[in-house]
Design a protein around this motif. Structure first.
Motif, PDB file in Angstrom:
ATOM      1  N   VAL A   1     -91.748 -34.229-108.365  1.00 41.74           N
ATOM      2  CA  VAL A   1     -92.429 -33.387-107.381  1.00 41.74           C
ATOM      3  C   VAL A   1     -93.588 -32.642-108.026  1.00 41.74           C
ATOM      4  O   VAL A   1     -93.455 -32.066-109.100  1.00 41.74           O
ATOM      5  CB  VAL A   1     -91.445 -32.372-106.744  1.00 41.74           C
ATOM      6  CG1 VAL A   1     -92.173 -31.448-105.780  1.00 41.74           C
ATOM      7  CG2 VAL A   1     -90.311 -33.105-106.044  1.00 41.74           C
ATOM      8  N   LEU A   2     -94.730 -32.665-107.363  1.00 42.62           N
ATOM      9  CA  LEU A   2     -95.914 -31.921-107.777  1.00 42.62           C
ATOM     10  C   LEU A   2     -96.389 -31.124-106.570  1.00 42.62           C
ATOM     11  O   LEU A   2     -96.556 -31.681-105.485  1.00 42.62           O
ATOM     12  CB  LEU A   2     -97.023 -32.864-108.251  1.00 42.62           C
ATOM     13  CG  LEU A   2     -98.344 -32.211-108.641  1.00 42.62           C
ATOM     14  CD1 LEU A   2     -98.164 -31.341-109.890  1.00 42.62           C
ATOM     15  CD2 LEU A   2     -99.399 -33.258-108.869  1.00 42.62           C
ATOM     16  N   LEU A   3     -96.621 -29.819-106.752  1.00 42.41           N
ATOM     17  CA  LEU A   3     -97.048 -28.948-105.662  1.00 42.41           C
ATOM     18  C   LEU A   3     -98.341 -28.265-106.056  1.00 42.41           C
ATOM     19  O   LEU A   3     -98.447 -27.685-107.137  1.00 42.41           O
ATOM     20  CB  LEU A   3     -95.977 -27.893-105.370  1.00 42.41           C
ATOM     21  CG  LEU A   3     -96.321 -26.819-104.346  1.00 42.41           C
ATOM     22  CD1 LEU A   3     -96.532 -27.439-102.975  1.00 42.41           C
ATOM     23  CD2 LEU A   3     -95.202 -25.789-104.288  1.00 42.41           C
ATOM     24  N   VAL A   4     -99.342 -28.326-105.180  1.00 45.77           N
ATOM     25  CA  VAL A   4    -100.616 -27.662-105.389  1.00 45.77           C
ATOM     26  C   VAL A   4    -100.875 -26.776-104.182  1.00 45.77           C
ATOM     27  O   VAL A   4    -100.794 -27.241-103.041  1.00 45.77           O
ATOM     28  CB  VAL A   4    -101.774 -28.677-105.549  1.00 45.77           C
ATOM     29  CG1 VAL A   4    -103.106 -27.954-105.700  1.00 45.77           C
ATOM     30  CG2 VAL A   4    -101.517 -29.609-106.714  1.00 45.77           C
ATOM     31  N   GLN A   5    -101.172 -25.482-104.427  1.00 48.82           N
ATOM     32  CA  GLN A   5    -101.481 -24.545-103.350  1.00 48.82           C
ATOM     33  C   GLN A   5    -102.856 -23.955-103.590  1.00 48.82           C
ATOM     34  O   GLN A   5    -103.199 -23.611-104.725  1.00 48.82           O
ATOM     35  CB  GLN A   5    -100.451 -23.419-103.299  1.00 48.82           C
ATOM     36  CG  GLN A   5     -99.078 -23.914-102.924  1.00 48.82           C
ATOM     37  CD  GLN A   5     -98.055 -22.798-102.945  1.00 48.82           C
ATOM     38  OE1 GLN A   5     -97.998 -22.019-103.887  1.00 48.82           O
ATOM     39  NE2 GLN A   5     -97.245 -22.738-101.904  1.00 48.82           N
ATOM     40  N   GLU A   6    -103.648 -23.829-102.522  1.00 46.79           N
ATOM     41  CA  GLU A   6    -104.962 -23.216-102.588  1.00 46.79           C
ATOM     42  C   GLU A   6    -105.032 -22.147-101.518  1.00 46.79           C
ATOM     43  O   GLU A   6    -104.558 -22.345-100.402  1.00 46.79           O
ATOM     44  CB  GLU A   6    -106.064 -24.248-102.346  1.00 46.79           C
ATOM     45  CG  GLU A   6    -106.097 -25.361-103.368  1.00 46.79           C
ATOM     46  CD  GLU A   6    -107.090 -26.451-102.997  1.00 46.79           C
ATOM     47  OE1 GLU A   6    -107.580 -26.468-101.855  1.00 46.79           O
ATOM     48  OE2 GLU A   6    -107.347 -27.292-103.856  1.00 46.79           O
ATOM     49  N   SER A   7    -105.650 -21.025-101.841  1.00 44.59           N
ATOM     50  CA  SER A   7    -105.790 -19.958-100.852  1.00 44.59           C
ATOM     51  C   SER A   7    -106.780 -20.382 -99.774  1.00 44.59           C
ATOM     52  O   SER A   7    -107.475 -21.384 -99.910  1.00 44.59           O
ATOM     53  CB  SER A   7    -106.263 -18.674-101.534  1.00 44.59           C
ATOM     54  OG  SER A   7    -107.591 -18.842-101.987  1.00 44.59           O
ATOM     55  N   GLY A   8    -106.861 -19.584 -98.739  1.00 40.25           N
ATOM     56  CA  GLY A   8    -107.758 -19.887 -97.624  1.00 40.25           C
ATOM     57  C   GLY A   8    -109.217 -19.922 -98.006  1.00 40.25           C
ATOM     58  O   GLY A   8    -110.030 -20.497 -97.318  1.00 40.25           O
ATOM     59  N   THR A   9    -109.590 -19.333 -99.125  1.00 38.80           N
ATOM     60  CA  THR A   9    -110.979 -19.338 -99.568  1.00 38.80           C
ATOM     61  C   THR A   9    -111.311 -20.565-100.394  1.00 38.80           C
ATOM     62  O   THR A   9    -112.441 -20.746-100.805  1.00 38.80           O
ATOM     63  CB  THR A   9    -111.280 -18.083-100.405  1.00 38.80           C
ATOM     64  OG1 THR A   9    -110.447 -18.104-101.562  1.00 38.80           O
ATOM     65  CG2 THR A   9    -111.058 -16.824 -99.598  1.00 38.80           C
ATOM     66  N   GLY A  10    -110.303 -21.408-100.667  1.00 38.76           N
ATOM     67  CA  GLY A  10    -110.523 -22.591-101.489  1.00 38.76           C
ATOM     68  C   GLY A  10    -110.319 -22.341-102.967  1.00 38.76           C
ATOM     69  O   GLY A  10    -110.414 -23.239-103.771  1.00 38.76           O
ATOM     70  N   THR A  11    -110.041 -21.087-103.335  1.00 35.62           N
ATOM     71  CA  THR A  11    -109.774 -20.755-104.735  1.00 35.62           C
ATOM     72  C   THR A  11    -108.357 -21.165-105.078  1.00 35.62           C
ATOM     73  O   THR A  11    -107.440 -20.881-104.320  1.00 35.62           O
ATOM     74  CB  THR A  11    -109.914 -19.229-104.955  1.00 35.62           C
ATOM     75  OG1 THR A  11    -111.193 -18.834-104.491  1.00 35.62           O
ATOM     76  CG2 THR A  11    -109.725 -18.871-106.409  1.00 35.62           C
TER      77      THR A  11
END
Length: 186
Positions: free
Chosen positions: A166-176
């Motif tokens: 499993v690999l999880l990537v999260q980005e904030s709403g600003t794309g950062t």
């Protein structure tokens, strides 16, 4: 393409090949009243659909004076499957969701409500919120379960379980980049 019928002449199974595309649109009212619309697309190289006859009111028929209707109970696609969905409504908008895997199996409840999806082989799930936050995950296998019913809207996600590399990537709403990458295997 091959169709099979049961002893009563109702559609029982359908085997579809060479680029299968299904589009659906479902509306429901939430507990607070505003309508929610869910649009979903299924794309695969092949698909096998199993149908069942269920009692229920037919189009234009009042409840209690129902007739049987044929509805899907399951679907399995392979050759690379992509399922996308997006919901909109007066009080909420969620961004698109996308599930991809080599093989995907879907289960349906009464009224053709999607109750679950299982993907195996190069499985991934992407979800974007109304504020633009993005979450992408990949794994060997994933299982998505849905809530169904007018109070929750049409087939909202109850849970997503992923196993194997499993690999999880999260980005904030600003794309950062937010939480970054996490590798968790089961």
């Amino acid at each position: 393409d091959l169709l099979a019928f049961d002893g009563k002449g109702d559609l029982h199974t359908a085997h579809l090949e060479q680029g299968v595309l299904f589009n659906s649109r479902q509306e429901a009212k939430t507990a607070k009243g505003p309508a929610v619309e869910l649009r979903r697309t299924w794309k695969s190289q092949t698909a096998d659909v199993v149908f069942v006859s269920r009692a229920g009111a037919g189009a234009g028929m009042p409840a209690g004076r129902g007739m049987e209707r044929v509805e899907p109970v399951s679907i399995q696609g392979d050759g690379g499957v992509v399922v996308t969905s997006e919901s909109t409504g007066a009080s909420r908008t969620s961004g698109p969701e996308k599930l991809e895997a080599d093989v995907v199996t879907g289960a349906f409840g009464p009224g053709s409500a999607l109750t679950g999806l299982e993907g195996t082989g190069h499985a991934s799930f992407e979800q974007r919120s109304a504020d633009g936050a993005r979450q992408v995950s990949s794994s060997d296998r994933l299982e998505v379960r849905f809530l169904a019913g007018a109070t929750q809207g049409p087939s909202e996600i109850r849970s997503v379980v992923q196993t194997g590399h499993v690999l999880l990537v999260q980005e904030s709403g600003t794309g950062t980049p937010g939480a970054g990458k996490q590798g968790v295997g089961k």
